[in-house]
Design an enzyme around this catalytic site. Structure first.
Site, PDB file in Angstrom:
ATOM      1  CE  LYS A  96      29.031 147.394  -9.985  1.00  0.00           C
ATOM      2  NZ  LYS A  96      29.414 146.131 -10.747  1.00  0.00           N
ATOM      3  CE  LYS A 119      61.390 100.784  27.369  1.00  0.00           C
ATOM      4  NZ  LYS A 119      61.872  99.783  26.315  1.00  0.00           N
ATOM      5  N   GLY A 169      64.434  96.113  24.782  1.00  0.00           N
ATOM      6  CA  GLY A 169      65.862  96.028  24.663  1.00  0.00           C
ATOM      7  C   GLY A 169      66.722  97.345  23.989  1.00  0.00           C
ATOM      8  N   PRO A 186      41.080 141.194  -2.984  1.00  0.00           N
ATOM      9  CG  PRO A 186      42.414 139.142  -3.503  1.00  0.00           C
ATOM     10  CD  PRO A 186      42.431 140.494  -2.819  1.00  0.00           C
ATOM     11  N   GLY A 187      37.962 139.999  -4.441  1.00  0.00           N
ATOM     12  CA  GLY A 187      36.674 139.464  -3.994  1.00  0.00           C
ATOM     13  C   GLY A 187      36.416 138.072  -4.443  1.00  0.00           C
ATOM     14  CG  HIS A 188      37.235 135.043  -8.403  1.00  0.00           C
ATOM     15  ND1 HIS A 188      37.331 133.795  -7.948  1.00  0.00           N
ATOM     16  CD2 HIS A 188      36.581 135.147  -9.291  1.00  0.00           C
ATOM     17  CE1 HIS A 188      36.890 133.030  -8.852  1.00  0.00           C
ATOM     18  NE2 HIS A 188      36.473 133.938  -9.902  1.00  0.00           N
ATOM     19  CG  ASP A 248      41.916 146.449  -4.499  1.00  0.00           C
ATOM     20  OD1 ASP A 248      40.900 146.050  -3.852  1.00  0.00           O
ATOM     21  OD2 ASP A 248      42.316 146.166  -5.851  1.00  0.00           O
ATOM     22  CB  SER A 273      55.128 104.675  26.383  1.00  0.00           C
ATOM     23  OG  SER A 273      56.251 105.109  26.504  1.00  0.00           O
ATOM     24  N   GLY A 305      34.790 142.920  -0.356  1.00  0.00           N
ATOM     25  CA  GLY A 305      33.224 142.530  -0.836  1.00  0.00           C
ATOM     26  C   GLY A 305      33.462 141.602  -2.184  1.00  0.00           C
TER      27      GLY A 305
END
Lengths: 636, 264
Positions: free
Chosen positions: A155, A467, A464, A101-103, A99, A535, A23
């Site tokens: 409250k 490949k 070079g 934190p709500g902040h 618990d 590529s 909350g």
């Protein structure tokens, strides 16, 4: 476990239910918890006296939140900074209270706490209503997979225990929760500071007939692990303590038993479980269910590593490079399109690049908007492309293998749930308007006929680097060993299928896409396809990998620019240096080296013979008939 | 699965994550009931082996029964036991209250161990229910080389994804028992028949509920002389577990101060 506990003792110790209290800041979460612990006779001796002393020293009336706010800074500032946990019991069962934190500053700590919960109590100040942070917490609960929620409207003592004020706040929060798919199990009017409707019924609110907080908690159920769901066993590690080869991991959902044939995604290799290994047990385990950490041995040696997921044939996870995720962002630096992150899902890690941000969701109003970035504490739907093939589930289907975290360098920067996986195809193919006919000859038939599997050896490297030389030598040797093999050379293709393409960045991309498509067709017919193209970009190679499918192997032909320039077999570096060739890779255009290729052949350090040996060994190991191939498409 | 199997499975998962993801590991063995359970879980996770060193931070102040137990079990279980001698109390921060100052010796011993051993991960058998600042801990808790705990800036940790990447010079404390309770420890010790230092069992009406050094730890009144009796005692007691630990209760924030500079 040789349990000798009495039946009564075992019955008394059901797993505690883990509940999180969330909350808005200052709406009274820590106070509710302090009161709950006190009123259920949970606090240890001396704790109330200690809290009294802490409050007195700060010139405050008795402060319940000091029971949990263990940090000096938390008590001094009067806010909860970090999540904490504490146990308590009711007559019905044990609980772990988390618990959070709500902040807004500490949202990552709220997520850390809430993600481990099985139920939640959302605390709302009746005078203030469901403020933004309450809504954000409710929304996150939903994303985090917490489905059981009760609401405490707090409250009411400050509002004269007014029923109408309670009903107003109740309606407001119920409407919001309904919009995000949460139906609260109870909405309880409380005055946490004085204990009204916490453990005992409040004499101040005779109009309320619903459950108290303790009764609401007792009405929650303890979720049982999903052992009836499809099997998902992500591999954590492979141990070789002696002559055994033990695959270790935890069953995230479903069950399996000795004798089952397990498949491993991505790729679909399979083997049969011959044993479940454990130490200090009375009788050997013959089966395992969701929640268990196990070690298992297989009947034959197949390549399995950390991150692979074991499943049963009939219920495979999705395999995809493109994922649609709902993310919640926890860090200062915003999520951006084009940026790379590491996505961790179960034990697998994938490098992903954000392709698009589809929408950012305003958790307050639940409206969506377009945005170029996702800021801290925001929720958004994004599409990411993974370099490696992911084995993954949709979160609604199997949450434990359908969600994960995003990392940037050292840190977790966000969480993500998988909304959907996408196949990398144009819209009308996705829409199902074009159907690829199934071949009359199966992949298995081709493998048996050829004596090896098909696949793509995608060689990338500077001009070079070797490949062309290596691909020609490899083709010749494999051919002499009876393998079906072909080289797709960039220059040769440009004379035919790609003759309409130039050397602009767009044309080079298209060139690579076409080569990948042709390679895939050949690989599906059982051929070992060797491509030799510079590529140069990660993006183009990621796309080639997506097109190439399971058999795609990225081979980095590595040599320093100075070495390549000294070799300069076609005289191109000299021309580029004279400015006669524009956008020449290594000189006037970048080469993005592979981050995690399947094989690196360092032609700067190896002789031509050693480099060829390395490649041959790799092909024999990964394309051989001895590896398990019957249950998959092409390749590894 | 019963609740003990759940606890065990989660701890095994954590141990295997650490073993796969981190390079050089060690376990702190205080020889108390919790770290004995931790040692046992390590053998569960790795099929009978303890594949890294087991370190005792020794102040020379343990009770004789503790040293005897250490030597017997280390030999029996074939442990790679390392004993790190902690620096003397005279070298500790003089502003700390006396018992806290004595306890700080272990912090310094641990720092020395990290300096010389270059460990990336240290397993510690602490639990959330022991003490309120421990309840704030992460399972994987990053520390500076000096051991400092940034309690206000802890990493996000959820869905079993732990902090396993950090810059050079950092190490991580790994807490595989964080989610266990004191009661769980005893019930598991009984179910698995794990060896226990006899000081936990009552003699002459007293027993050690939490085992620490003899200068700063005191036995509590109890008649519990078997695990069953301890379990019965814990189900009714209101006395906190660490009531016999002087350093916890010297000042309001003594333990937080101790932990923020590196105490376990």
């Amino acid at each position: 476990m040789s349990s000798e506990l009495t039946a009564a003792a075992v019955a008394a110790f059901h797993r505690p239910l883990r509940i999180v209290i969330v909350g808005h800041v200052d709406h009274g979460k820590s106070t509710l918890i302090g009161r709950l612990l006190n009123d259920t006779d949970t606090l240890p001796e001396g704790k109330v006296a200690a809290v009294e002393e802490m409050s007195r020293r700060r010139g405050m009336p008795f402060e319940w939140s000091f029971v949990l706010d263990a940090l000096q800074a938390e008590r001094d500032q009067g806010i909860t900074i970090d999540t904490t946990q504490i146990g308590f019991r009711t007559a019905r069962r044990g609980y772990v209270i988390i618990d959070a934190p709500g902040h807004t500053e500490f949202l990552k700590n709220m997520v850390t706490g809430a993600a481990g919960a099985e139920a939640a109590v959302l605390v709302i100040d009746a005078g203030e209503g469901a403020l933004e942070q309450s809504r954000r917490h409710a929304y996150l609960l939903h994303l985090l997979g917490v489905r059981q929620v009760a609401v405490a409207v707090n409250k009411l003592d400050l509002l004269g225990f007014d029923e109408r004020r309670f009903e107003h706040t109740k309606a407001e929060i119920e409407n919001y929760l309904a919009d995000i798919g949460i139906v609260p199990s109870a909405v309880v009017p409380i005055a946490a500071r004085h204990g009204d409707n916490i453990a005992g019924r409040s004499a101040n609110m005779p109009w309320y007939v619903g459950p108290t907080i303790v009764e609401a908690l007792d009405n929650f159920t303890v979720p049982v692990p999903d052992s009836d769901q499809p099997l998902r066993l992500p591999i954590q590690d492979v141990y070789k303590p002696d002559d055994r080869r033990i695959l270790a991991g935890r069953v995230e959902s479903g069950r399996f038993k000795v004798g089952d044939t397990l498949y491993f995604a991505p790729g679909g290799r399979s083997a049969t479980v011959v044993g479940i290994e454990a130490w200090n047990i009375d009788t050997p385990w013959t089966s395992a269910v969701a929640g268990q950490s196990v070690g298992l041995t297989l009947d034959r040696r197949i390549f399995v590593e950390r991150g692979d997921i074991a499943y049963h044939a009939e219920t495979p996870p999705d395999e995809s490079h493109l994922l649609q995720l709902r993310v919640f962002w926890l860090t200062e630096r915003p999520l951006e399109v084009g940026r790379g992150y590491t996505l961790k899902v179960a034990t697998a890690e994938h490098r992903v690049v954000v392709e698009s941000i589809d929408r950012v969701i305003d958790v307050d109003t639940l409206t969506a908007r377009e945005a170029a970035t996702v800021a801290r504490n925001e929720v958004a739907d994004v599409v990411v492309r993974s370099r490696s093939l992911t084995a993954i589930d949709r979160a609604v289907f199997l949450p434990r293998t359908g969600r994960g975290v995003l990392l940037d360098e050292f840190d977790v920067v966000g969480g993500a749930i998988v909304l959907d996986t996408r196949q990398d195809k144009p819209a009308d193919i996705k829409a199902g308007n074009i159907h690829a006919p199934t071949s009359a000859v199966s992949t298995g038939d081709r493998v048996r006929a050829n004596g090896h599997r098909g696949g793509i050896l995608w060689m990338t490297g500077l001009s070079g680097s070797g490949k062309s030389t290596l691909s020609a030598a490899l083709e010749r040797t494999l051919f002499e060993r009876g393998r079906q093999v072909v080289v797709l050379d960039g220059d040769r293709l440009r004379l035919g299928i790609n003759s309409d393409l130039g050397f602009s960045p767009e044309d080079r991309s298209e060139n690579i896409r076409r080569v990948a498509e042709v390679a895939r067709l050949f690989a599906d017919t059982g051929l070992i396809v060797i491509t030799a193209l510079i590529s140069p970009t990660l993006a183009d190679r990621a796309r080639a990998r997506a097109i190439g499918g399971r058999g795609f192997q990225e081979i980095f032909i590595k040599a320093d620019l100075t070495v390549c320039e000294a070799r300069d077999p076609k005289g191109l570096y000299a021309k580029a240096r004279r400015g006669e060739i524009a956008d020449f890779t290594g000189i006037s255009a970048p080469y993005e080296a592979p981050v995690d290729p399947e094989l690196v052949v360092d032609t700067g350090a190896l002789t031509r013979e050693d480099a060829l040996d390395l490649l041959l060994g790799y092909v024999e190991e990964n394309f051989g008939i001895n590896t398990d191939w019957e249950n998959e498409g092409s390749g590894v | 699965m019963n609740d003990l199997e759940h606890l065990e499975s989660q701890s095994v998962y954590i141990l295997r994550e650490a073993y796969n993801q981190l390079d050089k590991l060690a376990m702190l063995w205080s020889i108390g009931k919790d770290s004995n359970v931790l040692l046992w879980l390590i053998r569960k996770a790795f099929f009978g082996r303890v594949p890294f060193p087991v370190v005792q931070l020794d102040t020379g102040m343990e009770l004789p029964e503790v040293y005897a137990f250490r030597d017997r079990v280390a030999a029996q279980w074939d442990l790679d036991l390392k004993i790190e001698q902690c620096p003397p109390e005279s070298e500790m921060d003089p502003t700390l209250p006396p018992a806290t100052r004595a306890a700080a010796r272990k912090t310094e011993g641990l720092k020395n161990l990290l300096r010389t051993g270059h460990y990336q991960g240290i397993f510690v058998g602490i639990r959330r229910d022991e003490q309120a600042t421990r309840a704030k801990e992460r399972v994987f808790s990053p520390r500076t080389l000096e051991g400092a705990w940034d309690v206000k800036g802890q990493p996000a940790e959820f869905w079993d994804h732990y902090k396993t990447r950090f810059p050079m010079g950092t190490h991580v404390r790994i807490h595989p028992l964080l989610h266990w309770t004191e009661l769980d420890i005893w019930r598991y010790s009984k179910a698995e028949n794990i060896p226990i230092v006899p000081l936990y069992f009552a003699r002459d009406g007293q027993r050690y509920r939490s085992l620490g050094e003899k200068n700063i730890t005191f036995p509590v009144q109890s008649s519990a002389s078997s695990i069953d009796e301890i379990i019965a005692e814990l189900e009714t007691t209101r006395t906190p577990e660490r009531a016999g630990r002087s350093m916890d209760n010297e000042t309001e924030d003594a333990f937080e101060r101790l932990r923020s500079v590196g105490y376990m």
